[in-house]
Design a protein around this motif. Structure first.
Motif, PDB file in Angstrom:
ATOM      1  N   ASP A   1      18.329  11.420  48.709  1.00 42.78           N
ATOM      2  CA  ASP A   1      18.628  12.143  49.953  1.00 42.78           C
ATOM      3  C   ASP A   1      19.979  11.733  50.535  1.00 42.78           C
ATOM      4  O   ASP A   1      20.107  11.531  51.750  1.00 42.78           O
ATOM      5  N   GLY A   2      20.972  11.582  49.645  1.00 35.63           N
ATOM      6  CA  GLY A   2      22.324  11.287  50.106  1.00 35.63           C
ATOM      7  C   GLY A   2      22.529   9.885  50.631  1.00 35.63           C
ATOM      8  O   GLY A   2      23.548   9.610  51.274  1.00 35.63           O
ATOM      9  N   ARG A   3      21.577   8.983  50.317  1.00 30.00           N
ATOM     10  CA  ARG A   3      21.706   7.610  50.826  1.00 30.00           C
ATOM     11  C   ARG A   3      21.334   6.582  49.757  1.00 30.00           C
ATOM     12  O   ARG A   3      20.466   6.821  48.930  1.00 30.00           O
ATOM     13  N   PRO A   4      21.978   5.396  49.800  1.00 28.87           N
ATOM     14  CA  PRO A   4      21.626   4.312  48.884  1.00 28.87           C
ATOM     15  C   PRO A   4      20.275   3.693  49.264  1.00 28.87           C
ATOM     16  O   PRO A   4      20.003   3.485  50.443  1.00 28.87           O
ATOM     17  N   CYS A   5      19.438   3.405  48.261  1.00 31.23           N
ATOM     18  CA  CYS A   5      18.155   2.723  48.490  1.00 31.23           C
ATOM     19  C   CYS A   5      18.357   1.213  48.406  1.00 31.23           C
ATOM     20  O   CYS A   5      19.193   0.737  47.647  1.00 31.23           O
ATOM     21  N   GLN A   6      17.565   0.494  49.171  1.00 32.74           N
ATOM     22  CA  GLN A   6      17.572  -0.982  49.147  1.00 32.74           C
ATOM     23  C   GLN A   6      18.985  -1.561  49.305  1.00 32.74           C
ATOM     24  O   GLN A   6      19.357  -2.535  48.638  1.00 32.74           O
ATOM     25  N   TRP A   7      19.755  -0.970  50.193  1.00 33.77           N
ATOM     26  CA  TRP A   7      21.144  -1.400  50.396  1.00 33.77           C
ATOM     27  C   TRP A   7      21.239  -2.881  50.726  1.00 33.77           C
ATOM     28  O   TRP A   7      22.098  -3.601  50.219  1.00 33.77           O
TER      29      TRP A   7
END
Lengths: 276, 276
Positions: free
Chosen positions: B36-42
């Protein structure tokens, strides 16, 4: 800054951000002494590069092209250092190399470092590094681009009076210097670390072993530990740019340079500056 | 090919041939799941990157800048993989880093690999690799750019039915997969290789250890050998892009997936896709 840069034969100073040399250290290099506009010991450097390419399953580079580009990069430089990088080339995401890689040839010509102009017969000061050398039999001996162990070891000292640092492997055996191979003289024989699990088999190391055999000097590749070094008659280091460098001090220990096998060392230092 | 590339915040596809990432693998990377256009577990990726920078003595990157660039590279991608490379930047000749390095931030956004869309609950086929993992306590755990061991291991098989290969260190202990961490379930406890001398401490591995503790499941980091794996109730692998993957077969051995700790694995697989 380099005096001249060739990438795949063209003057250029940038390469693809997809290069696997950057992503994984997936490639090889050589550091070659330049003299009178020509690379020294080209054949030994080329042989190690080809062995490395075989070990890493990088397609064999075109030897005539490499030679032509090396001579072009060296042209008109009375002295210097030629760095050759052979990377597996650009790739997609992931460790798996492309089925048909397109290796990249990079030549960088640099001025000779200041130490290259010093009298090589003077002893140098050497220390021990804390950073261990990486153990991996699959990578030992070849001059690949995974060199973080040497980078971290070289970060350990800033004192310009210390010319080199010795590295041990994680099991406690001596591997060599951060950028050089080590030889121990016990008064009768030459001993040098086995490079079956760590380290780089240097071109000048090859000359030492070859010329020692020619002169009837016995040499033994074996595991060495710090105690062996303290007990030595003398030590010297070799690398392609600096040739031979006798060790004057190592940590607290001081060596009598007179006891070293100078006839061999002279022959090696001379040979390191020859063209073939 | 990447869908988008940022170098120091600018769209670009080439970098300096003097970059130490290329010359020595002198840098770090992260491989981050995009959703969804975002990094996971940043946060977990960032923490490992900062730990790596500290261990390699690379100046700490600007965390707000990294975050801004990561979100920009991920923007509008419904799914994908974000690769972040932090190199020590350009340097002169020689292992010694510049006194004031100028690290380079590279973001590459790629499409999600096909395996990322498969049902993760299906068991995968795994094999053993011959190439050993490099031993170096100074480099263990962090995600640095010296990855030739995994590259050579990944070259050992081409069969697409085999999803992953397990690597041992030169002393015979299991390290993990070429691109994943390994967990062994013995029916009551979770066991996983100690990463004190080899390997990468994965972000999803961190989630497994954290969630196991939350659920009251004992986990033990220890040396594991092939015999331990054959005797296991079950095995699973983790990585940031694929989440959790149960092992159906390993070489000749076949595992009954029913015996695995599914409640934990479900929680981990879910968490790997969360944003913080």
């Amino acid at each position: 800054m380099p005096l001249r840069t060739l990438i795949d034969g063209e003057e250029a100073d940038h390469l693809s951000v997809l290069d696997r040399g950057l992503h994984y250290g997936d490639g090889l290099f050589e550091t070659i002494l330049l003299r009178d506009g020509r690379p020294c010991q080209w054949q030994r450097h080329l042989e190690r590069l080809l062995l490395g390419a075989e070990r890493l399953a990088i397609p064999t580079p075109d030897v005539r092209l490499l030679r032509e580009e090396a001579w072009r990069a060296a042209h008109a430089l009375s002295s210097g250092v030629l760095k050759l990088i052979l990377s597996r080339g650009a790739g997609g995401r992931g460790y798996r190399p492309p089925r048909a890689p397109n290796p990249i040839r990079i030549f960088l010509a640099y001025p000779l470092p200041a130490a290259g102009a010093q009298d090589w017969r003077q002893g140098i000061a050497v220390r021990y590094c804390q950073t261990p050398a990486s153990i991996n039999p699959a990578l030992a001996g070849i001059k690949h681009l995974n060199r973080l162990d040497s980078v971290l070891a070289r970060l350990e000292w800033g004192d310009a009076a210390v010319a080199e640092g010795l590295m041990l492997d994680p099991l406690g055996s001596i591997v060599g210097g951060t950028m050089s191979n080590l030889f121990l003289w016990d008064g009768a024989r030459l001993l040098s670390p086995l490079l079956d699990r760590c380290g780089i088999a240097g071109t000048v190391r090859g000359l030492v072993l070859h010329l020692a055999a020619t002169m009837g000097i016995e040499s033994l590749l074996t595991r060495l530990e710090p105690d062996d070094l303290s007990a030595a008659s003398g030590l010297f280091l070799t690398n392609s740019i600096l040739g031979v460098r006798p060790v004057q001090t190592l940590g607290g220990a001081r060596f009598d340079l007179e006891r070293l096998p100078w006839r061999l060392m002279e022959a090696v230092h001379e040979a390191a500056q020859e063209f073939e």
